[in-house]
Motif scaffolding. Structure first.
Motif, PDB file in Angstrom:
ATOM      1  N   ASP A 181       0.846  -1.193   0.000  1.00 50.48           N
ATOM      2  CA  ASP A 181       0.000   0.000   0.000  1.00 50.48           C
ATOM      3  C   ASP A 181       0.882   1.245   0.000  1.00 50.48           C
ATOM      4  N   ALA A 182       0.972   1.899  -1.161  1.00 56.18           N
ATOM      5  CA  ALA A 182       1.870   3.054  -1.313  1.00 56.18           C
ATOM      6  C   ALA A 182       1.434   4.241  -0.458  1.00 56.18           C
ATOM      7  N   SER A 183       0.180   4.224   0.060  1.00 52.61           N
ATOM      8  CA  SER A 183      -0.311   5.364   0.853  1.00 52.61           C
ATOM      9  C   SER A 183       0.087   5.258   2.330  1.00 52.61           C
ATOM     10  N   LEU A 184       0.715   4.150   2.703  1.00 52.22           N
ATOM     11  CA  LEU A 184       1.165   3.999   4.100  1.00 52.22           C
ATOM     12  C   LEU A 184       2.158   5.091   4.466  1.00 52.22           C
ATOM     13  N   PRO A 185       2.222   5.491   5.743  1.00 51.58           N
ATOM     14  CA  PRO A 185       3.284   6.410   6.161  1.00 51.58           C
ATOM     15  C   PRO A 185       4.642   5.795   5.823  1.00 51.58           C
ATOM     16  N   LYS A 186       5.587   6.651   5.481  1.00 50.57           N
ATOM     17  CA  LYS A 186       6.891   6.139   5.000  1.00 50.57           C
ATOM     18  C   LYS A 186       7.549   5.199   6.009  1.00 50.57           C
ATOM     19  N   THR A 187       7.430   5.518   7.286  1.00 52.81           N
ATOM     20  CA  THR A 187       8.048   4.666   8.316  1.00 52.81           C
ATOM     21  C   THR A 187       7.499   3.246   8.234  1.00 52.81           C
ATOM     22  N   GLU A 188       6.175   3.131   8.080  1.00 51.86           N
ATOM     23  CA  GLU A 188       5.546   1.809   7.982  1.00 51.86           C
ATOM     24  C   GLU A 188       5.927   1.115   6.682  1.00 51.86           C
ATOM     25  N   LEU A 189       6.011   1.913   5.620  1.00 55.46           N
ATOM     26  CA  LEU A 189       6.335   1.357   4.307  1.00 55.46           C
ATOM     27  C   LEU A 189       7.728   0.734   4.312  1.00 55.46           C
ATOM     28  N   PHE A 190       8.694   1.463   4.865  1.00 55.53           N
ATOM     29  CA  PHE A 190      10.068   0.929   4.933  1.00 55.53           C
ATOM     30  C   PHE A 190      10.125  -0.315   5.823  1.00 55.53           C
ATOM     31  N   ALA A 191       9.355  -0.307   6.916  1.00 56.53           N
ATOM     32  CA  ALA A 191       9.323  -1.483   7.806  1.00 56.53           C
ATOM     33  C   ALA A 191       8.765  -2.698   7.063  1.00 56.53           C
ATOM     34  N   CYS A 192       7.745  -2.468   6.212  1.00 62.17           N
ATOM     35  CA  CYS A 192       7.162  -3.567   5.417  1.00 62.17           C
ATOM     36  C   CYS A 192       8.183  -4.139   4.427  1.00 62.17           C
ATOM     37  N   VAL A 193       8.941  -3.246   3.781  1.00 66.52           N
ATOM     38  CA  VAL A 193       9.939  -3.706   2.793  1.00 66.52           C
ATOM     39  C   VAL A 193      11.075  -4.445   3.503  1.00 66.52           C
ATOM     40  N   SER A 194      11.505  -3.929   4.656  1.00 65.32           N
ATOM     41  CA  SER A 194      12.546  -4.620   5.439  1.00 65.32           C
ATOM     42  C   SER A 194      12.092  -6.026   5.811  1.00 65.32           C
ATOM     43  N   ALA A 195      10.849  -6.147   6.276  1.00 61.25           N
ATOM     44  CA  ALA A 195      10.311  -7.457   6.683  1.00 61.25           C
ATOM     45  C   ALA A 195      10.227  -8.397   5.485  1.00 61.25           C
ATOM     46  N   LEU A 196       9.887  -7.845   4.320  1.00 60.64           N
ATOM     47  CA  LEU A 196       9.807  -8.643   3.092  1.00 60.64           C
ATOM     48  C   LEU A 196      11.184  -9.216   2.729  1.00 60.64           C
TER      49      LEU A 196
END
Length: 382
Positions: A286-301
Motif C-alpha cells: 500500500d503506497a499510501s502507508l506512512p513512510k516509516t511503515e512502508l520501509f518497515a514492510c519492505v525490510s520485513a519482506l
C-alpha cells in the motif's frame, strides 16, 4: 546528476588504473602486505602483472579470483551458489544480503558470478575499514564504492543522498550489479535484520514514489550460509567486553584481527542462495502507508526472503537443542555430528583470553549465533 559528483566515492575508471598501480607499487606498506599474502613471489613479478591489467575486471581475474578460490581450498569445505531464481545474466541487480564476513561475502559472490559467466559486483564498503591509504586504493580497483561513516547528521544526509544517486546511476546507466549488506556492520548474533535506514538511503535517489525508486534498483535478497564463522569467538568476546567495560569500542587492531581471522579461519561449507526480485512484491504494498511503515514492510519482506533461503547445517540444529536442553531437532544431526559441533564450540571458547572470562555467558552467545538461523528459517517458512 553529473557523474563527476561521484568521483570521491566511486571505483576507479579503467583509464585511471595505470597511475594508481604506480602509486601502489611505490608504497612500502603495500609491498609488505603483498609479500605476506603471496610469500615467495618476487614483488617485481607482481608489479608487472598489475601493469598488464587494463581493466578492473582483468585485475580481479588476475589476482582476486585465484586468491579467493585458494582461500576456499585451504579454509572451507566448498563454496556454492544457486542463482536460478534470476536467469537473466545481463540484467543488473542490487544484491542485499545478510553479512557474515567483512571481506569474503562480496568477494565470494563475485567469483561465483564469474563462474556463471556474469559480471562481478560493485561493492559497498565502509570507510572505517580503509585503515591504510593502500587499502582504499586496492578496494577501488576491486570495484568498491565508499560508504562514508562517522559524519555529522547533516553530512550523513548529504553522503547518503550522494551514495543513493550513485547506486541508481550504476544500476540504471552503467547496467552494473551491486552488493550491499542489509545493515551497517555484521549481525554479531546472526539474527539477520534489514535496517530501514539502508532502504531509506536507496529511496533517496531515482524517480517517482518510494516504491518505484526501490523497484528501479532490482533488489535481489541474497542468503549467505557459512557452516562455521571463524570470527564467532571474537564476536562472543566483544559481547562480554561490552557488558563489562563501560564505553567499550573495538580498535583498529580489532578490525584487522577480524579481517584476518575471517579470511583465513575455517568456514566449513558455504552456500549463497539468490531469491527472486522483490519488484512484484513492492507493487502489492500500500503506497499510501506512512513512510516509516512502508520501509518497515519492505525490510520485513527482504528478511523473510533471506531467512527462508538459509542453508542450515547440523551445527545449527545442535546449537538449538543445546540452548534449550532438548532433542527437538535430533532428526537433523547424528551423534557424531553433535560431538563434532560441541568440540568445535569448546575449541572456540579456548581461544578467548580476557579478564574475568565468563565461560557460560560466552558459550551461550556462541550457541545463539548458530541457533538464530534455524529460528528465523522456521518463522519465515510458516
Amino acid at each position: 546528476m553529473n557523474p563527476t559528483a561521484f568521483d570521491d566515492i566511486r571505483p576507479y575508471h579503467d583509464e585511471e588504473l595505470p597511475a594508481v598501480y604506480e602509486e601502489l607499487i611505490a608504497d612500502p606498506a603495500f609491498q609488505k602486505a603483498v609479500s605476506s599474502i603471496m610469500p615467495g613471489v618476487p614483488f617485481e613479478a607482481i608489479a608487472q602483472k598489475m601493469r598488464s591489467c587494463r581493466t578492473k575486471l582483468e585485475f580481479q581475474k588476475a589476482f582476486c579470483y585465484g586468491l579467493l578460490w585458494n582461500i576456499v581450498k585451504e579454509c572451507a569445505s566448498g563454496l556454492t551458489i544457486d542463482h536460478s531464481a534470476l536467469p537473466d545474466k545481463e540484467k543488473p541487480y542490487t544484491y542485499i544480503s545478510n553479512h557474515r564476513d567483512i571481506i569474503l561475502d562480496s568477494g565470494f559472490l563475485s567469483i561465483l558470478l564469474l563462474d556463471l559467466d556474469m559480471s562481478t559486483v560493485e561493492i559497498a564498503i565502509g570507510d572505517n575499514l580503509l585503515i591504510y591509504p593502500w587499502i582504499k586504493k586496492v578496494v577501488r580497483i576491486n570495484k568498491s564504492f565508499i560508504v562514508q561513516r562517522a559524519l555529522t547528521m547533516r553530512q550523513m544526509l548529504e553522503a547518503s543522498a550522494l551514495m543513493s544517486n550513485y547506486m541508481h546511476y550504476t544500476i540504471r546507466d552503467k547496467k552494473q550489479s551491486i552488493w550491499i549488506a542489509q545493515r551497517e556492520g555484521r549481525a554479531k548474533d546472526s539474527n539477520d535484520r534489514t535496517q530501514d535506514s539502508v532502504l531509506k538511503m536507496l529511496a533517496m535517489g531515482g524517480e517517482g514514489s518510494v516504491l518505484e525508486r526501490l523497484a528501479e534498483m532490482n533488489i535481489a535478497p541474497l542468503s549467505l550460509s557459512y557452516e562455521y564463522d571463524p570470527c564467532d569467538y571474537l564476536k562472543a568476546q566483544e559481547f562480554q567486553l561490552k557488558r563489562d567495560v563501560e564505553g567499550y569500542k573495538k580498535s583498529t587492531q580489532d578490525d584487522l584481527l577480524n579481517m584476518k581471522t575471517g579470511l583465513f579461519g575455517f568456514k566449513g561449507r558455504v552456500h549463497f542462495q539468490v531469491a527472486e526480485l522483490i519488484n512484484d512484491d513492492l507493487l502489492k504494498l500500500d503506497a499510501s502507508l506512512p513512510k516509516t511503515e512502508l520501509f518497515a514492510c519492505v525490510s520485513a519482506l527482504i528478511d523473510r526472503k533471506i531467512h527462508a533461503n538459509y542453508r542450515l547445517y547440523p551445527g545449527n540444529y545442535v546449537a538449538c537443542d543445546l540452548l534449550d536442553g532438548t532433542t527437538t531437532f535430533a532428526g537433523n544431526y547424528s551423534a557424531e555430528e553433535k560431538q563434532t559441533f560441541e568440540d568445535y564450540i569448546a575449541g572456540q571458547l579456548d581461544k578467548i583470553s580476557i579478564p574475568n572470562k565468563d565461560v557460560e555467558f560466552l558459550r551461550e552467545k556462541l550457541l545463539v549465533m548458530y541457533a538464530n538461523p534455524v529460528i528465523n528459517y522456521l518463522a519465515a517458512s510458516r
